[in-house]
Design a protein around this motif. Structure first.
Motif, PDB file in Angstrom:
ATOM      1  N   MET A   1       0.838  -1.185   0.000  1.00 30.28           N
ATOM      2  CA  MET A   1       0.000   0.000   0.000  1.00 30.28           C
ATOM      3  C   MET A   1       0.884   1.250   0.000  1.00 30.28           C
ATOM      4  N   LYS A   2       0.479   2.235  -0.813  1.00 34.86           N
ATOM      5  CA  LYS A   2       1.259   3.456  -0.979  1.00 34.86           C
ATOM      6  C   LYS A   2       1.002   4.406   0.188  1.00 34.86           C
ATOM      7  N   LYS A   3       2.082   5.023   0.733  1.00 32.84           N
ATOM      8  CA  LYS A   3       1.966   5.987   1.833  1.00 32.84           C
ATOM      9  C   LYS A   3       1.441   7.308   1.292  1.00 32.84           C
ATOM     10  N   PRO A   4       0.514   7.960   1.997  1.00 38.24           N
ATOM     11  CA  PRO A   4       0.028   9.275   1.531  1.00 38.24           C
ATOM     12  C   PRO A   4       1.120  10.335   1.724  1.00 38.24           C
ATOM     13  N   GLU A   5       1.199  11.265   0.759  1.00 33.58           N
ATOM     14  CA  GLU A   5       2.160  12.358   0.838  1.00 33.58           C
ATOM     15  C   GLU A   5       1.455  13.637   1.275  1.00 33.58           C
ATOM     16  N   LEU A   6       2.180  14.476   1.960  1.00 27.28           N
ATOM     17  CA  LEU A   6       1.646  15.779   2.361  1.00 27.28           C
ATOM     18  C   LEU A   6       2.078  16.809   1.326  1.00 27.28           C
ATOM     19  N   ASN A   7       1.114  17.415   0.636  1.00 29.04           N
ATOM     20  CA  ASN A   7       1.392  18.414  -0.387  1.00 29.04           C
ATOM     21  C   ASN A   7       1.202  19.801   0.235  1.00 29.04           C
ATOM     22  N   ILE A   8       2.315  20.535   0.445  1.00 27.06           N
ATOM     23  CA  ILE A   8       2.219  21.842   1.108  1.00 27.06           C
ATOM     24  C   ILE A   8       2.214  23.007   0.131  1.00 27.06           C
ATOM     25  N   THR A   9       2.249  22.734  -1.166  1.00 30.12           N
ATOM     26  CA  THR A   9       2.261  23.811  -2.165  1.00 30.12           C
ATOM     27  C   THR A   9       1.026  24.715  -2.064  1.00 30.12           C
ATOM     28  N   PRO A  10      -0.203  24.183  -1.977  1.00 33.72           N
ATOM     29  CA  PRO A  10      -1.364  25.083  -1.836  1.00 33.72           C
ATOM     30  C   PRO A  10      -1.315  25.904  -0.547  1.00 33.72           C
ATOM     31  N   PHE A  11      -0.812  25.315   0.522  1.00 33.98           N
ATOM     32  CA  PHE A  11      -0.698  26.031   1.791  1.00 33.98           C
ATOM     33  C   PHE A  11       0.271  27.211   1.660  1.00 33.98           C
ATOM     34  N   VAL A  12       1.408  26.991   1.007  1.00 33.06           N
ATOM     35  CA  VAL A  12       2.399  28.057   0.809  1.00 33.06           C
ATOM     36  C   VAL A  12       1.815  29.152  -0.073  1.00 33.06           C
ATOM     37  N   ASP A  13       1.082  28.788  -1.113  1.00 32.85           N
ATOM     38  CA  ASP A  13       0.445  29.781  -1.985  1.00 32.85           C
ATOM     39  C   ASP A  13      -0.523  30.662  -1.218  1.00 32.85           C
ATOM     40  N   ILE A  14      -1.331  30.066  -0.388  1.00 31.01           N
ATOM     41  CA  ILE A  14      -2.309  30.829   0.406  1.00 31.01           C
ATOM     42  C   ILE A  14      -1.589  31.754   1.384  1.00 31.01           C
ATOM     43  N   MET A  15      -0.528  31.294   2.013  1.00 27.83           N
ATOM     44  CA  MET A  15       0.213  32.118   2.970  1.00 27.83           C
ATOM     45  C   MET A  15       0.866  33.310   2.268  1.00 27.83           C
ATOM     46  N   LEU A  16       1.380  33.112   1.062  1.00 20.79           N
ATOM     47  CA  LEU A  16       1.993  34.220   0.325  1.00 20.79           C
ATOM     48  C   LEU A  16       0.949  35.274  -0.061  1.00 20.79           C
ATOM     49  N   VAL A  17      -0.229  34.834  -0.447  1.00 22.88           N
ATOM     50  CA  VAL A  17      -1.300  35.782  -0.776  1.00 22.88           C
ATOM     51  C   VAL A  17      -1.713  36.556   0.472  1.00 22.88           C
ATOM     52  N   LEU A  18      -1.866  35.871   1.597  1.00 25.93           N
ATOM     53  CA  LEU A  18      -2.223  36.548   2.851  1.00 25.93           C
ATOM     54  C   LEU A  18      -1.133  37.531   3.280  1.00 25.93           C
ATOM     55  N   LEU A  19       0.117  37.176   3.082  1.00 26.08           N
ATOM     56  CA  LEU A  19       1.215  38.079   3.421  1.00 26.08           C
ATOM     57  C   LEU A  19       1.179  39.333   2.551  1.00 26.08           C
ATOM     58  N   ALA A  20       0.917  39.164   1.258  1.00 25.70           N
ATOM     59  CA  ALA A  20       0.839  40.321   0.364  1.00 25.70           C
ATOM     60  C   ALA A  20      -0.320  41.238   0.763  1.00 25.70           C
ATOM     61  N   ILE A  21      -1.466  40.662   1.100  1.00 26.72           N
ATOM     62  CA  ILE A  21      -2.617  41.463   1.532  1.00 26.72           C
ATOM     63  C   ILE A  21      -2.293  42.214   2.818  1.00 26.72           C
ATOM     64  N   LEU A  22      -1.629  41.562   3.757  1.00 27.61           N
ATOM     65  CA  LEU A  22      -1.245  42.208   5.011  1.00 27.61           C
ATOM     66  C   LEU A  22      -0.289  43.366   4.761  1.00 27.61           C
ATOM     67  N   MET A  23       0.688  43.180   3.889  1.00 28.39           N
ATOM     68  CA  MET A  23       1.657  44.247   3.617  1.00 28.39           C
ATOM     69  C   MET A  23       0.980  45.461   2.980  1.00 28.39           C
ATOM     70  N   VAL A  24       0.059  45.233   2.067  1.00 29.39           N
ATOM     71  CA  VAL A  24      -0.632  46.340   1.414  1.00 29.39           C
ATOM     72  C   VAL A  24      -1.547  47.061   2.401  1.00 29.39           C
ATOM     73  N   SER A  25      -2.267  46.308   3.223  1.00 27.43           N
ATOM     74  CA  SER A  25      -3.204  46.949   4.157  1.00 27.43           C
ATOM     75  C   SER A  25      -2.480  47.736   5.240  1.00 27.43           C
ATOM     76  N   VAL A  26      -1.340  47.271   5.703  1.00 20.63           N
ATOM     77  CA  VAL A  26      -0.572  48.013   6.705  1.00 20.63           C
ATOM     78  C   VAL A  26      -0.033  49.302   6.100  1.00 20.63           C
ATOM     79  N   THR A  27       0.451  49.244   4.872  1.00 17.70           N
ATOM     80  CA  THR A  27       0.969  50.439   4.208  1.00 17.70           C
ATOM     81  C   THR A  27      -0.132  51.460   4.003  1.00 17.70           C
ATOM     82  N   VAL A  28      -1.294  51.034   3.573  1.00 13.57           N
ATOM     83  CA  VAL A  28      -2.416  51.948   3.341  1.00 13.57           C
ATOM     84  C   VAL A  28      -2.878  52.566   4.649  1.00 13.57           C
TER      85      VAL A  28
END
Length: 125
Positions: free
Chosen positions: A1-28
């Motif tokens: 039986m094949k072991k399940p893998e943890l795919n963190i690419t979508p998680f990293v994408d979401i965190m980068l988008v949230l970081l960009a939104i935070l940086m823009v909102s703090v500047t504004v």
């Protein structure tokens, strides 16, 4: 039986988008506090030194010095009382609304020079 893998690419994408939104909102939110319409300036690189004293002139009746309102009719006396003991080589930034009279701006500028400050920067857009 094949072991399940943890795919963190979508998680990293979401965190980068949230970081960009935070940086823009703090500047504004930081730059919306000052309701000053600055004049256009030259397209050069901004100064990297941090200002010790920041003076904002939103209208002809008062100035804001390091977030404290000072009436312009007795600006020189109040400025000397509060900031006369600062290091005279400290950097002073002046941001004036482009619709105020030149006379009003020069009154504040002259007060800063008479107080002994030598490094004065003028803020533009």
């Amino acid at each position: 039986m094949k072991k399940p893998e943890l795919n963190i690419t979508p998680f990293v994408d979401i965190m980068l988008v949230l970081l960009a939104i935070l940086m823009v909102s703090v500047t504004v939110s930081t730059y919306q506090e000052k309701n000053v319409n600055l004049p256009e300036g030259s397209k050069t690189t901004p100064a990297v030194k941090k200002a010790t004293i920041t003076i904002t002139i939103p209208n002809s009746s008062y100035a804001i010095v390091n977030q404290q309102k000072i009436p312009l009719n007795d600006f020189l006396e109040n400025f000397n009382l509060k900031y006369g003991n600062f290091n005279k080589n400290a950097l002073v930034y002046i941001a004036a609304d482009k619709n105020i009279k030149y006379d009003t701006f020069m009154k504040v500028y002259a007060a800063v020079v008479k107080s002994g400050f030598t490094q004065i920067g003028l803020l533009t857009k």
